[in-house]
Scaffold this motif. Structure first.
Motif, PDB file in Angstrom:
ATOM      1  N   THR A 213       0.745  -1.104   0.099  1.00 34.38           N
ATOM      2  CA  THR A 213      -0.368  -0.075  -0.253  1.00 34.38           C
ATOM      3  C   THR A 213       0.520   1.480  -0.113  1.00 34.38           C
TER       4      THR A 213
ATOM      5  N   LYS B  10       8.742  -0.620   2.831  1.00 35.36           N
ATOM      6  CA  LYS B  10       9.668   0.608   2.684  1.00 35.36           C
ATOM      7  C   LYS B  10      10.901   0.644   2.981  1.00 35.36           C
TER       8      LYS B  10
ATOM      9  N   TYR C 227      -5.565   0.027   7.841  1.00 36.25           N
ATOM     10  CA  TYR C 227      -4.802   2.003   7.758  1.00 36.25           C
ATOM     11  C   TYR C 227      -5.432   1.954   6.261  1.00 36.25           C
TER      12      TYR C 227
ATOM     13  N   ARG D 179       7.874   5.372   5.852  1.00 37.01           N
ATOM     14  CA  ARG D 179       8.160   6.283   7.728  1.00 37.01           C
ATOM     15  C   ARG D 179       8.404   5.411   8.317  1.00 37.01           C
TER      16      ARG D 179
ATOM     17  N   THR E  31       5.235  -7.074   7.411  1.00 35.12           N
ATOM     18  CA  THR E  31       4.384  -6.523   6.769  1.00 35.12           C
ATOM     19  C   THR E  31       4.830  -4.742   6.252  1.00 35.12           C
TER      20      THR E  31
HETATM   21  O1  PYC Z   1       3.828  -0.938   8.574  1.00 31.53           O
HETATM   22  O2  PYC Z   1       3.607   0.732   7.943  1.00 31.53           O
HETATM   23  C1  PYC Z   1       3.475   0.105   8.051  1.00 31.53           C
HETATM   24  C2  PYC Z   1       2.365  -1.073   6.825  1.00 31.53           C
HETATM   25  C3  PYC Z   1       1.467  -0.451   6.190  1.00 31.53           C
HETATM   26  C4  PYC Z   1       1.049  -1.145   5.427  1.00 31.53           C
HETATM   27  C5  PYC Z   1       1.502  -1.969   5.684  1.00 31.53           C
HETATM   28  N1  PYC Z   1       1.849  -2.535   6.265  1.00 31.53           N
END
Ligand code: PYC
Length: 438
Positions: A89, A392, A305, A93, A388
């Motif tokens: 997605t 990033k 989210y 961050r 997850t």
């Molecule tokens: O850790 O920011 C996160 C995130 C968003 C979607 C999956 N992990």
């Protein structure tokens, strides 16, 4: 401009790729130049990278750019970016919970901020702020903890109350009426979203331009080792000598596992056991509407989210599926739960239509941190177990894995994420920094 640059794998001369040039090319129906080359698989390389996502491509790019190692093949069993890199997605961050995690993801954010000029492609980074909501005392405590750890490393993060949250995201229900009222949030201004496909294409094109070979539809069927305790020469103490693929055998003294979803299966091929279980993570996107949500919003309690793309679609995610599997199919159960939770947060979006849902695979480790660096098999390195957090971390992982592979030493930034931590017990617990509960 970005498209023109993207289309030009070789020269990016303005005349060739100006708006007029592009229009002319379209009118003449000229075939578009390839963004990266296709070539025959060679019999040997200095390094083979398994996985053509952001991690694998970034590793190849930094091996070539920072260390001059260009005799490298990136292999993907499907197309580049077909795994987690194209299914996430797109949130970036660095507001993690552990000092090791904060330093690592901060470096990634720096590289993301430099990427458009570094790779000469518009990756559409949108630094719009990131809110992690707290709906109970214990999550508010964790937000304060994260804020303090972040501030110690000069990361911009602070805990704010419902009135400030309302100013940043007016569509959120910050009243005391909901089942789980919003008590506060960790606000992280440097967080945002980015165009994930452009990141893949940018690294692919740049690696190709430096001489790296990108081989799609090239599946690794086995990893060839010698000298190990297993009957086939694999296992701790072995040395990697190459890989077997659906297009033939390749010899290489370095093999780097940059896969997601299949990380433990690939590592098993070298006789290396990883403490990973694989779970699908589903996501969904709505029709586009006028932009009304200016920040990224995360609620661990409600397992949701959401961010709004520049085109106006809402992109949603939730917790990983509870049952381990390799399925990337969407489920109605996910959509129903997601809709219920989103409406608790933002009752005003009840008439928006979902257009599409999809899933990716997350390799979960016991402490929610990755496994990076050397393994007990000489020449076999891993950059896996991203849970997850994979997208990033792409740029910094590539940079650091390339350094490890080129120098034979573990860089300080990834030293905490070694496989041996599961023997020593020095875990890097990042569950508290997850966007949603797992
Ligand atoms: O850790 O920011 C996160 C995130 C968003 C979607 C999956 N992990």
């Amino acid at each position: 401009m970005a498209l023109g640059r993207l289309a030009g794998s070789g020269s990016t001369s303005p005349a060739k790729y100006s708006a007029a040039g592009l229009l002319w090319r379209g009118i003449k129906n000229e075939s578009w130049p390839k963004v990266w080359r296709t070539q025959d698989l060679k019999k040997s390389y200095d390094a083979v990278i398994i996985g053509g996502g952001v991690h694998g491509l970034a590793t190849a790019y930094y091996l070539a750019k920072n260390h001059g190692i260009t005799n490298v093949a990136v292999l993907d069993k499907s197309y580049l970016g077909s795994g987690g890199s194209g299914r996430n997605t797109a949130i970036v961050r660095s507001n993690y919970l552990t000092p090791a995690g904060v330093a690592f993801y901060d470096r990634s954010l720096t590289l993301y901020n430099e990427m458009t000029s570094e790779l000469n492609i518009n990756v559409m980074l949108s630094v719009r702020g990131h809110l992690t909501l707290a709906h109970n005392d214990s999550s508010l405590r964790t937000m304060h903890w994260r804020a303090e750890v972040n501030k110690l490393q000069n990361i911009d993060s602070e805990v704010i109350g419902p009135d400030d949250i309302k100013k940043l995201a007016p569509s959120l229900d910050t009243s005391t009426h909901p089942r789980y009222p919003i008590l506060g949030a960790l606000y992280h201004p440097p967080g945002g979203i980015i165009r994930h496909d452009a990141v893949v294409w940018g690294y692919a094109r740049a690696a190709d331009a430096l001489g790296v070979e990108l081989h799609q539809k090239t599946e690794v069927l086995d990893i060839i080792c010698q000298g190990g305790p297993h009957p086939d020469g694999k296992g701790p103490g072995a040395k990697v000598t190459g890989v077997r693929t659906n297009r033939g055998d390749i010899s290489a003294p370095l093999v780097i596992n940059c896969t997601a979803g299949w990380a433990s299966l690939i590592a098993n091929m070298a006789g290396v056991a990883l403490p990973i279980t694989t779970h699908p993570l589903q996501a969904a996107v709505t029709e586009p509407v006028k932009v009304f949500l200016p920040t990224v919003v995360v609620s661990g309690t409600l397992h949701v989210y959401v961010s709004q793309t520049d085109r106006g679609e809402l992109v949603f995610g939730a917790a990983v599926d509870s049952v381990a599997s390799y399925s990337v199919r969407g489920s109605l159960e996910f959509t129903e739960e997601l809709a219920g939770h989103v409406l608790e947060l933002m009752p005003g979006v009840s008439r928006m239509r979902l257009l599409r849902q999809w899933a990716g695979l997350c390799d979960m480790t016991p402490d929610y941190s990755p496994v990076m660096g050397f393994t007990p098999v000489e020449g076999f390195l891993c950059d896996v177990g991203w849970g997850t957090y994979g997208f990033k971390a792409g740029p910094v992982s590539g940079e650091q894995m390339a350094e490890a592979a080129a120098t034979g030493r573990t860089p300080a930034l990834i030293a905490p994420f070694g496989l041996d931590r599961f023997e020593t017990g020095e875990l890097v617990g990042e569950k508290g920094a997850a966007a949603v509960g797992h």
